[in-house]
Structures are given as structure tokens and as C-alpha cells.
Design a protein around this motif. Sequence first.
Motif, PDB file in Angstrom:
ATOM      1  N   LEU A  38       0.871  -1.175   0.000  1.00 46.33           N
ATOM      2  CA  LEU A  38       0.000   0.000   0.000  1.00 46.33           C
ATOM      3  C   LEU A  38       0.907   1.223   0.000  1.00 46.33           C
ATOM      4  N   LEU A  39       0.633   2.161  -0.883  1.00 41.58           N
ATOM      5  CA  LEU A  39       1.375   3.420  -0.900  1.00 41.58           C
ATOM      6  C   LEU A  39       0.480   4.540  -0.390  1.00 41.58           C
ATOM      7  N   HIS A  40       0.993   5.347   0.515  1.00 40.32           N
ATOM      8  CA  HIS A  40       0.342   6.591   0.884  1.00 40.32           C
ATOM      9  C   HIS A  40       1.110   7.695   0.165  1.00 40.32           C
ATOM     10  N   VAL A  41       0.535   8.159  -0.909  1.00 44.28           N
ATOM     11  CA  VAL A  41       1.187   9.186  -1.713  1.00 44.28           C
ATOM     12  C   VAL A  41       0.930  10.537  -1.065  1.00 44.28           C
ATOM     13  N   SER A  42       1.999  11.168  -0.645  1.00 45.30           N
ATOM     14  CA  SER A  42       1.928  12.431   0.059  1.00 45.30           C
ATOM     15  C   SER A  42       3.106  13.286  -0.391  1.00 45.30           C
ATOM     16  N   ARG A  43       3.276  14.421   0.228  1.00 47.34           N
ATOM     17  CA  ARG A  43       4.420  15.283  -0.100  1.00 47.34           C
ATOM     18  C   ARG A  43       4.937  15.905   1.185  1.00 47.34           C
ATOM     19  N   GLY A  44       6.036  15.374   1.651  1.00 46.09           N
ATOM     20  CA  GLY A  44       6.670  15.959   2.822  1.00 46.09           C
ATOM     21  C   GLY A  44       7.515  17.147   2.418  1.00 46.09           C
ATOM     22  N   VAL A  45       7.491  18.203   3.208  1.00 49.43           N
ATOM     23  CA  VAL A  45       8.337  19.373   2.975  1.00 49.43           C
ATOM     24  C   VAL A  45       9.222  19.538   4.216  1.00 49.43           C
ATOM     25  N   ARG A  46      10.450  19.073   4.101  1.00 45.37           N
ATOM     26  CA  ARG A  46      11.461  19.084   5.167  1.00 45.37           C
ATOM     27  C   ARG A  46      11.155  18.073   6.273  1.00 45.37           C
ATOM     28  N   TRP A  47       9.874  17.840   6.560  1.00 43.40           N
ATOM     29  CA  TRP A  47       9.496  16.817   7.519  1.00 43.40           C
ATOM     30  C   TRP A  47       8.172  16.246   7.061  1.00 43.40           C
ATOM     31  N   ASP A  48       7.645  15.283   7.804  1.00 41.50           N
ATOM     32  CA  ASP A  48       6.412  14.620   7.394  1.00 41.50           C
ATOM     33  C   ASP A  48       5.226  15.549   7.589  1.00 41.50           C
ATOM     34  N   SER A  49       5.037  16.468   6.653  1.00 38.21           N
ATOM     35  CA  SER A  49       4.015  17.494   6.799  1.00 38.21           C
ATOM     36  C   SER A  49       2.814  17.279   5.910  1.00 38.21           C
ATOM     37  N   ASP A  50       2.774  16.190   5.157  1.00 35.40           N
ATOM     38  CA  ASP A  50       1.582  15.779   4.412  1.00 35.40           C
ATOM     39  C   ASP A  50       0.989  16.899   3.562  1.00 35.40           C
ATOM     40  N   HIS A  51       1.803  17.479   2.690  1.00 36.37           N
ATOM     41  CA  HIS A  51       1.319  18.510   1.784  1.00 36.37           C
ATOM     42  C   HIS A  51       0.544  17.883   0.617  1.00 36.37           C
ATOM     43  N   VAL A  52      -0.285  18.694  -0.013  1.00 34.36           N
ATOM     44  CA  VAL A  52      -1.054  18.256  -1.180  1.00 34.36           C
ATOM     45  C   VAL A  52      -0.097  17.748  -2.252  1.00 34.36           C
ATOM     46  N   VAL A  53      -0.447  16.624  -2.838  1.00 33.33           N
ATOM     47  CA  VAL A  53       0.409  15.998  -3.848  1.00 33.33           C
ATOM     48  C   VAL A  53       0.522  16.896  -5.074  1.00 33.33           C
ATOM     49  N   THR A  54       1.745  17.189  -5.470  1.00 31.02           N
ATOM     50  CA  THR A  54       1.997  17.941  -6.696  1.00 31.02           C
ATOM     51  C   THR A  54       2.778  17.061  -7.677  1.00 31.02           C
ATOM     52  N   TYR A  55       2.912  17.549  -8.899  1.00 35.45           N
ATOM     53  CA  TYR A  55       3.514  16.742  -9.967  1.00 35.45           C
ATOM     54  C   TYR A  55       5.038  16.818  -9.884  1.00 35.45           C
ATOM     55  N   THR A  56       5.581  16.197  -8.847  1.00 31.80           N
ATOM     56  CA  THR A  56       7.015  16.263  -8.586  1.00 31.80           C
ATOM     57  C   THR A  56       7.765  15.136  -9.287  1.00 31.80           C
ATOM     58  N   ASP A  57       9.081  15.242  -9.288  1.00 30.77           N
ATOM     59  CA  ASP A  57       9.911  14.171  -9.848  1.00 30.77           C
ATOM     60  C   ASP A  57       9.674  12.868  -9.097  1.00 30.77           C
ATOM     61  N   GLU A  58       9.564  12.945  -7.757  1.00 25.81           N
ATOM     62  CA  GLU A  58       9.389  11.724  -6.978  1.00 25.81           C
ATOM     63  C   GLU A  58       8.036  11.074  -7.266  1.00 25.81           C
ATOM     64  N   LEU A  59       6.984  11.876  -7.410  1.00 22.85           N
ATOM     65  CA  LEU A  59       5.682  11.307  -7.759  1.00 22.85           C
ATOM     66  C   LEU A  59       5.778  10.564  -9.086  1.00 22.85           C
ATOM     67  N   GLN A  60       6.421  11.166 -10.062  1.00 31.27           N
ATOM     68  CA  GLN A  60       6.572  10.516 -11.365  1.00 31.27           C
ATOM     69  C   GLN A  60       7.397   9.229 -11.248  1.00 31.27           C
ATOM     70  N   THR A  61       8.455   9.271 -10.434  1.00 28.68           N
ATOM     71  CA  THR A  61       9.307   8.094 -10.295  1.00 28.68           C
ATOM     72  C   THR A  61       8.576   6.961  -9.590  1.00 28.68           C
ATOM     73  N   ILE A  62       7.739   7.295  -8.601  1.00 31.01           N
ATOM     74  CA  ILE A  62       6.935   6.274  -7.917  1.00 31.01           C
ATOM     75  C   ILE A  62       6.069   5.540  -8.936  1.00 31.01           C
ATOM     76  N   MET A  63       5.369   6.295  -9.768  1.00 28.48           N
ATOM     77  CA  MET A  63       4.466   5.676 -10.735  1.00 28.48           C
ATOM     78  C   MET A  63       5.244   4.907 -11.812  1.00 28.48           C
ATOM     79  N   GLN A  64       6.402   5.432 -12.193  1.00 27.94           N
ATOM     80  CA  GLN A  64       7.236   4.709 -13.155  1.00 27.94           C
ATOM     81  C   GLN A  64       7.657   3.354 -12.603  1.00 27.94           C
ATOM     82  N   GLU A  65       8.041   3.317 -11.339  1.00 28.85           N
ATOM     83  CA  GLU A  65       8.454   2.056 -10.736  1.00 28.85           C
ATOM     84  C   GLU A  65       7.321   1.035 -10.723  1.00 28.85           C
TER      85      GLU A  65
END
Length: 429
Positions: free
Chosen positions: A286-313
Motif C-alpha cells: 500500500l502506498l500513501h502518496v503524500s508530499r513531505g516538505v522538510r518533515w512529514d508534513s503531508d502537503h497536497v500531492v503535486t507533480y514532482t519528480d518523486e511522484l513521477q518516479t513512484i508511478m514509473q516504478e
Amino acid sequence: MTDAANIHKAYELAVEQYESLGVNVQNALNRLSRIAISVHCWQGDDVVGFEGNEGALGNGLAVTGNYPGRARNPDELRNDLEVAYSLIPGKHRLNLHALYGEFDGFVDRDAIDIEHFQGWIDWARSQDVNLDFNPSFFSHEKASDGFTLAHADSGIRQFWIDHGTACRKIAAAMGKAQANACINNFWVPDGLKDTPANRKEPRERLAASLDEIFTENFSANQTLDTVECKLFGIGSESYVVGSHEFYMGYAISRNKMLCLDAGHFHPSEMISDKISSVLMYVPQLLLHVSRGVRWDSDHVVTYTDELQTIMQEIVRGEYLDRVHIGLDFFDASINRVAAWAIGTRNALKALLAALLEPTEMLQQLEREGDYTARLALIEEQKMMPLGAIWNHYCQTAGVPVGIDWLEKTRQYEANVQSLREVELGAANV
């Protein structure tokens, strides 16, 4: 030429470009349409829940902002979700926490039952939405010192064991009602702010508590148990009992699913690099797709490199049938329905981009040792007309194209959400 015609023309030109790389666009769209994102309910009300304990959020969680229009009851939350789903292409799931039941008077966590979630089951059936679930080991007086399932007090520990046991029964009933497995995710915030003198005993207690909770066997067609790891949190900066290593070992030894949260690791760690390793040893993820900013701050998911890499994997490893994708963020500084739309649409865009890759060509070049061509093709792929395919997908799915969804959220805010603040003010007079 109408807007619809322009969208179709751009789509046809984009298809030609992708076909030049051997990519079948229609196949990619067909696969995307079958992927269900589990949308998290707690974005809609700032993780308050409906137990009557407003403002009780704690135990490693914090929500910042005071944007108007927070959902105050199950009906408002369901209405908000219906609007959000209408802005997102595809059919998606809903992830509920235990504190979102419908309680007629006080019901403590160890006494919750399926009857408190029947309204959600009925609503989900009417909306053709499938449910996932989570025990709530936070925002409670018996979690105030930072420990629940790993607590040294056997009475408090048993209270939380009973809560986890009750949640498994609820999840199984949900799965039976919807005729597909309800994923039941266990996140336990236990830990310490400062350095512990004994790391071992709390982990032994946590493992024993989980073993007791998981004693009863449920059909995999009804519910799937998942355990979620974390590096640190608010109030547990120095020590989290349920670390990645703890839950990795637990999931392997007990044949459980593992949950990886994109914000639960050190900022230099990326969960995309963990997916193929973990799936060698656990049945599903199970993946919880989130966006941490410096710490686990659960920001709204944006179209980041890491988001793209997660889906590519997920796509490159052919893991779509073994990885369940859920969202986990909460932002009270912006419109909450808009946050759902932005985050879920971005997750789907990244999935589409991964599905539109010439994966076999890239992997063949790698097998041949032609890393020059592999890099050149990866970089060329970044300029392919993904937007034209996405707009076509939204149009055919009957949801707003481009930024048009924003106007719908503004209308809903003006006509519905903003009135909640007026009602709240009148009630306080």
C-alpha cells in the motif's frame, strides 16, 4: 473549431507522436481507467472526525490553516467528496478512519462496530465507491502520553488491542458488503520525543499486540491487513516504535501488506527506490502518496519528480496488480475539495505518464548496455505531449478539462461551504 474539437485534434497529433515510439495510447488509457486511487476522507475535515471531540487532534498529527468550509458531519463530508469525485476522471475508492463513524452519543474506540459505519456503506454503494479503512490510534486520552499498542500499562494496551480487533471486523464487513477487499491499514504513532533508554521492550509489546489483533483469520476477499512504518513524527522525533525495519520484518514474517508513506522517511530517502526491493519479500504494497516538505508534513500531492518516479516504478516493474495507491495529505490553508482534486488528478497524471513510456524499448536498451540511448530517450520522453492525452481522457470521462474544475469548486464554496461558517457564527451568538 470548438474546444472539444481542439482537444480531439491535439489528441490525434499526440497519438501520432507516441506511436512513433511504439506506445499504444489507447491501451495506456484503458489501463489507467481501471486504476482506483483510495481518496482519504480526512482532508475534508482536518482530521477531526465525528466523535464529538473537536480540537482533540494530537499524538503526532497537526493540521495548519483555517480556510472556511470544513465538513462538520458525515453528510457534509459525503457531499464534499461527491463534488471532488465529479472533478476526477475514473472510479476511485474512499479511505475512512475509525473516528469517522456515525455515533449516536459517546462510543469509545474499543466498542465501535459495523453499525456505526452502515451509513458509509450505504452511501458508498449508491456512489459506486469502494471503501478502505484505518484504526485510529491517536486523538484520544488513552494515547496522550504517546503510546498505544506498545504501552507499558497492560490495561491501556488492551484497550487499543480491542480497538484494532474491532476495526478488522468492520473492515471485513465492508469488504463483504462491497464484494471486494477493504484494505485495513494500521498506523501506530507510538514513540518518544527524546532518546529512549530501552528501544527493545516497546517493540516487543507492539509485536505482541499486533499478533493478538491479527489472531482471527478473515478472507482475503473481505479485508487485507497493512502495517505502516515511520521514521519520526511530532512528539516522536527520537524514537518511533514502528520503524521501517520493524514493520518490514513484521510484514515478511506474518505475510502482511506493508504501507510506505512518501513522507515517512528521511528527506533524502525516496519510496520509489524501495518498491521493487520490498515487493521481493511481501505479497502486496500500500502506498500513501503524500508530499513531505522538510518533515512529514503531508502537503497536497503535486507533480514532482518523486511522484513521477513512484508511478514509473509501479508500471516498469509490472506491479499494478500488487500495489494499492492511496493518498494521505491534509491542508486547511486552501479549499479542501480543491486539495482533493489537485492531489488526485496529479497522481493520475503521473500514472498516465508512466503508462505512456516506451518501457520495453527503454529496458531493452538497458539490457544491451546502450545507456546513451536510454538516457536520450528518457529525456526526450519528458517533452512528449502528455497534456493532450490527459485532456482527452478527462473529456471522455465527463470531468472538467484543464483548470475548468477550479470554477466548479469556487461555485460550491460560494453556494455550500461558505454558508457553514455563517451557520456556525449564528449558532455561537
